[in-house]
Structures are given as C-alpha cells and as structure tokens.
Design a protein around this motif. Structure first.
Motif, short mmCIF file in Angstrom:
data_model
loop_
_atom_site.label_atom_id
_atom_site.label_comp_id
_atom_site.label_asym_id
_atom_site.label_seq_id
_atom_site.Cartn_x
_atom_site.Cartn_y
_atom_site.Cartn_z
N SER A 199 1.85 -34.71 24.49
CA SER A 199 2.29 -35.90 25.11
C SER A 199 0.89 -36.52 25.18
O SER A 199 1.25 -37.64 25.21
CB SER A 199 1.87 -35.51 27.02
N GLN A 200 0.25 -35.95 25.42
CA GLN A 200 -1.54 -36.61 25.59
C GLN A 200 -1.41 -37.55 24.23
O GLN A 200 -2.27 -38.24 23.80
CB GLN A 200 -2.31 -35.77 25.31
N LYS A 201 -0.84 -37.86 23.14
CA LYS A 201 -0.87 -38.80 21.41
C LYS A 201 0.25 -39.99 22.07
O LYS A 201 -0.33 -40.55 22.80
CB LYS A 201 -0.06 -38.08 20.96
N ALA A 202 0.92 -40.62 20.63
CA ALA A 202 1.45 -41.83 21.61
C ALA A 202 2.28 -41.83 22.40
O ALA A 202 2.31 -43.55 22.67
CB ALA A 202 2.46 -42.25 20.32
N LEU A 203 2.47 -41.35 23.60
CA LEU A 203 3.48 -41.39 24.26
C LEU A 203 2.31 -41.82 25.60
O LEU A 203 2.73 -42.32 26.33
CB LEU A 203 3.82 -40.12 24.76
N SER A 204 0.52 -41.45 25.52
CA SER A 204 0.14 -42.29 26.35
C SER A 204 -0.18 -41.35 27.88
O SER A 204 0.27 -42.14 28.37
CB SER A 204 -0.07 -43.17 26.10
N LEU A 205 0.60 -40.29 27.46
CA LEU A 205 0.33 -39.23 29.00
C LEU A 205 -1.07 -38.65 29.12
O LEU A 205 -1.57 -38.55 28.25
CB LEU A 205 1.67 -38.89 29.09
N PRO A 206 -1.11 -37.70 29.84
CA PRO A 206 -1.79 -36.31 30.10
C PRO A 206 -1.32 -35.67 29.32
O PRO A 206 0.09 -35.41 28.91
CB PRO A 206 -2.09 -36.16 31.25
N THR A 207 -2.48 -34.27 28.42
CA THR A 207 -2.22 -33.83 27.88
C THR A 207 -1.05 -32.49 28.53
O THR A 207 -1.39 -32.22 29.74
CB THR A 207 -2.83 -32.81 27.38
N GLY A 208 0.00 -31.61 28.29
CA GLY A 208 1.00 -30.52 29.13
C GLY A 208 1.70 -30.43 29.10
O GLY A 208 2.63 -29.86 29.67
N MET A 209 2.30 -31.80 28.31
CA MET A 209 4.16 -31.19 27.89
C MET A 209 3.82 -31.58 26.40
O MET A 209 3.61 -32.11 25.67
CB MET A 209 4.70 -32.76 28.34
N GLY A 210 5.23 -30.62 25.93
CA GLY A 210 4.70 -30.68 23.96
C GLY A 210 6.86 -30.82 24.38
O GLY A 210 7.82 -30.48 25.24
N ILE A 211 7.04 -31.49 23.10
CA ILE A 211 8.31 -31.75 23.80
C ILE A 211 8.89 -31.51 22.13
O ILE A 211 8.34 -31.78 21.16
CB ILE A 211 8.82 -33.48 23.61
N VAL A 212 9.80 -31.05 22.28
CA VAL A 212 10.64 -30.01 20.95
C VAL A 212 12.19 -30.17 20.94
O VAL A 212 12.69 -30.45 21.83
CB VAL A 212 10.57 -28.80 21.08
N CYS A 213 12.55 -30.61 19.41
CA CYS A 213 13.91 -31.22 19.88
C CYS A 213 14.27 -30.77 18.39
O CYS A 213 14.13 -30.70 17.19
CB CYS A 213 13.97 -32.57 19.42
N ALA A 214 15.62 -29.80 18.85
CA ALA A 214 16.29 -28.98 17.94
C ALA A 214 17.76 -29.76 17.75
O ALA A 214 18.70 -30.05 18.30
CB ALA A 214 16.15 -27.51 18.30
N SER A 215 17.83 -29.79 16.27
CA SER A 215 18.88 -29.92 15.44
C SER A 215 20.20 -28.83 16.06
O SER A 215 19.78 -27.78 16.06
CB SER A 215 19.07 -30.75 13.94
N PRO A 216 21.70 -29.33 15.91
CA PRO A 216 22.57 -28.31 16.15
C PRO A 216 22.34 -26.73 14.92
O PRO A 216 22.22 -25.94 15.08
CB PRO A 216 23.92 -28.66 15.61
N LYS A 217 22.11 -27.46 13.99
CA LYS A 217 21.45 -25.84 13.05
C LYS A 217 20.60 -25.47 13.68
O LYS A 217 20.34 -23.99 13.59
CB LYS A 217 20.80 -26.88 11.33
#
Ligand code: PLP
Length: 401
Positions: A199-217
């Motif tokens: 979250s603290q990178k290009a989303l420009s939020l505070p640190t503390g959220m990791g966003i992980v996205c998984a394909s069907p595979k």
C-alpha cells in the motif's frame, strides 16, 4: 508535534513510503468500526472488484492482507509452492535478493540467475533453463518487476513469451511492489499467476496492506501446495468471501477507507494517465541526471524505471552524506544506496501521487546538495533540462479544461 520539526512540507522522495494525498488522509481520519456490520463487507466487496483494475485482471482473485510487501511475497510463495520445489529467481538488486532469501528460508530449491546490479533479469539464461527442463522440474519463475534498489524495470511480456515458447507450465510470480499503479502492468495479458503490491508505494497509502492477486491457475496450485501457512492462507479468505463477510481477521478500517479514496483518485485521473505521468516524472529525472553529468545506475534504456532513479555518485563522494544533508539542510528525503551500492548511489523516488512541480523542487534540492558536497554542478542545469522537457509534455489537467 513533529519529532524533528522543519517548516513547510517534507519533500518525500524515497521510493516508498510515498506522500499520501490530502483526500486520502481525510478519508482515513475516522473511528474504528465493527467489521462484522453490513457496511464493511459492502465496502470490501467493491474494493475487491476495483483493485482488480490496477492489476489489469478480470480473472484474478485479490487478497487484501494486513501486511507489507514482504508478507505479500510470503503469501504468493507459500500458497502456491511446496518445500523442495524448484524456482528460478533473478538477483538484480536488494529487493530481489531479499525475495530469494525468503524463498531459500521457505526451503524452496532456488535457481538464482544473477546479473550485475544496474542490469535487468537475464532472460537468455531463463530461456536456456526452460529449454533444458523438459521434465518440468521448475515450478515457478519469480521476478521483481521493478527493482527499487537500482531503478531497473524488467520486461514481463518477454518472460511470458519465453514461457510460452517452451510451453512451460511454471507459475509466473511477480513482485509489483514498486510498479503496480505506476508502470504498465497487465496481469491477464502477460499470464501472471500471482502479482502483488504494497500500500505504501504507488497507491500512496500508509504502509500496512499487501495486495496479492492470484490467477485461476495459482488458486488451483494452492489446493496442493504443501508449504506451511497460517496467517497467509488464501483458503481462510476464500471461505469468508463465500460467506460474504470477507474478513477472516480484523482489517484496518482506516486503510480500507483510504484505499477507497486512493482508488477514486487513480480512476479519476485514469490509470493510463497515471502511467503516462510516471513516464514524464522518470524522463524528467533522467534528463536532470544527465545534465548534472552523473550516471544512472541502470545500464540500458530498456530497463529505465519510471518510478525510481538510482544516481551513481563519483568515487570521491559518499552518497550517504548526500542523503543525510538533503534531510538536514533541505527537508528533502532521498533514498539511500542499499547493500552492494551503499555509498555509491542515492535514489530519487518518483512514484505515487506526485506532480511535476513537486519533482522540480526535489531536483533543485539535489543540485544544491551536490554543490554542498563539492561536486561541480551548474546550479539550474538539471532543473532546466527537466523543465524544457516537461513544458513541452505536461498535458492539461482533464478536470480543469
Ligand atoms: N519488493 C520491492 C520491489 C520493494 O521495493 C520492497 C520495499 O521497498 C519490498 C518488496 C518489500 O516491501 P516491504 O518493505 O513493504 O515489506
């Protein structure tokens, strides 16, 4: 009160954590809420749909995890792989090094493909490894899209092409921590199986959220992956998704509202415009570095990063002193050189909710510091080069036309 007060705004130019825009700060300034009330699942449901847009995926399943980029790495690995599995991983700087270290500590059999720091991933070696691997012992190819330590962006489309060329079924795991929401990123088109950001990178939020996205595979792989996982188990999320309550454990309410506001700003600007803005910021920075007569740590144009520039200082200077002075004298925060390039480079982060005139303030500051430490820079040279380019390339602000 500030711990170390300085008048005006701190010019935050480290490559994450980055500036948080005022509307996001306001959106987060709120009380806690019961996350089991109907309101939070309703908000979450829409957020899960909307974050897919920043990964450019329609088929991926996102997980918004209370963690940092490092936890997001662990989530990607432990849900898809088993101890002993062979991974191919590229070592090109400090963050790829740390990810490799994590892979080794999780007991994967890591095939490290090393390049000089300042170069991109060696894809010829990947091709030869895949060509030899007719038995498909390689279970995953792991790559950091944008190596934040050196300012190198890898070509993910080329990785996909190589995997396809050899018809290799390895999972394609991508660290997009300093790229997603700033650089061109296409999860579905490039056949990425797990993509992640913090979250603290290009989303420009505070640190503390990791966003992980998984394909069907990747989700399919998680059904047989034997790595021990508890906090990061996708299954726990999926159970709660099914129930419509979404959260296996307590989310940060403030970060959820912050994410809503951050996405609203990104969508209002338009993701493609956000990416184009980062290209302008990156180009302007590179022009300034050139005008100062300094070298970009990134050795070839094809790897230039639009989110961070690592500037090589002459051997008689210590970049630690430059970074210290920037903060002490000019209220400017620059990134240190890490590990192999410690003392040799300083980094200018140009990602997130940032505009061109803010960047010019940073470039002006760097010029003064360079002069302070005895580098023969012509004051105004980098700023002039950046301005000449920006003045020709900054578009009108769509909402103000
Ligand atoms: N990956 C990259 C490319 C990074 O730049 C960073 C941090 O800067 C990380 C991973 C680790 O993220 P965190 O410090 O949020 O754990």
């Amino acid at each position: 009160m500030d711990n170390v007060y300085a008048p005006g705004k701190n010019h935050l130019f480290v490559p994450g954590p980055v500036n948080i825009p005022d509307p996001v700060i306001r959106a987060m300034s709120r009380n806690n809420e019961d996350y089991r009330s109907p309101a939070v699942p309703a908000l979450t449901k829409i957020l899960l749909e909307d974050v897919k847009k920043i990964f450019k995926t329609t088929t991926g399943t996102p997980f918004m995890i209370p963690t940092t980029g490092t936890g997001a790495w662990e989530s990607a690995l432990t849900n898809t792989l088993s101890p002993g599995d062979r991974t191919v991983s590229f070592l090109i700087g400090q963050f790829s090094l740390l990810w490799i270290d994590q892979q080794q500590r999780l007991k994967f059999n890591v095939d490290v493909v090393e390049s000089e720091w300042g170069q991109g991933a060696n894809l010829d070696i990947l091709a030869s490894k895949l060509a030899e691997d007719t038995a498909h012992t390689i279970k995953a190819v792991c790559i950091v899209h944008n190596e934040t330590a050196t300012g190198v962006t890898n070509n993910l489309a080329a990785v996909r092409k190589i995997l396809d060329h050899y018809g290799h079924p390895a999972l394609f795991l991508v660290d997009g921590v300093s790229s997603i929401c700033a650089l061109d990123f296409r999860m579905d088109e490039w056949g990425i199986d797990v993509a992640l950001t913090g979250s603290q990178k290009a989303l420009s939020l505070p640190t503390g959220m990791g966003i992980v996205c998984a394909s069907p595979k990747a989700l399919e792989a998680s059904k047989t992956a034997k790595s021990v996982r508890v906090f990061f188990d996708w299954n726990d999320y999926l159970r709660f998704y099914k129930m419509g309550t979404y959260w296996p454990y307590t989310p940060s309410i403030q970060l959820l509202y912050g994410l809503r506001a951050a996405l609203d700003l990104i969508f209002e600007e338009g993701l493609d415009n956000v990416i184009a803005r980062h290209n302008r910021l990156g180009t302007a920075t590179r022009l300034a570095v050139e005008a100062w007569g300094l070298k970009n740590c990134t050795q070839k144009e094809e790897w230039f990063s639009d989110t961070v520039t690592a500037v090589v200082v002459p051997p008689y200077l210590d970049s630690v002193e430059i970074v210290r002075r920037a903060w002490q004298r000019y209220n400017l925060s620059l990134g240190l050189g890490l590990n192999k390039v410690a003392g040799k480079v300083f980094r200018i982060g140009h990602l997130g909710n940032l505009n061109e005139l803010q960047l010019l303030g940073c470039l002006a500051g760097v010029e003064m510091i360079l002069k302070d430490v005895g580098y023969p820079v012509k004051l105004g040279s980098g700023v002039a080069a950046a301005c000449a380019y920006l003045q020709n390339n900054i578009p009108m602000i769509p909402s103000r036309i």
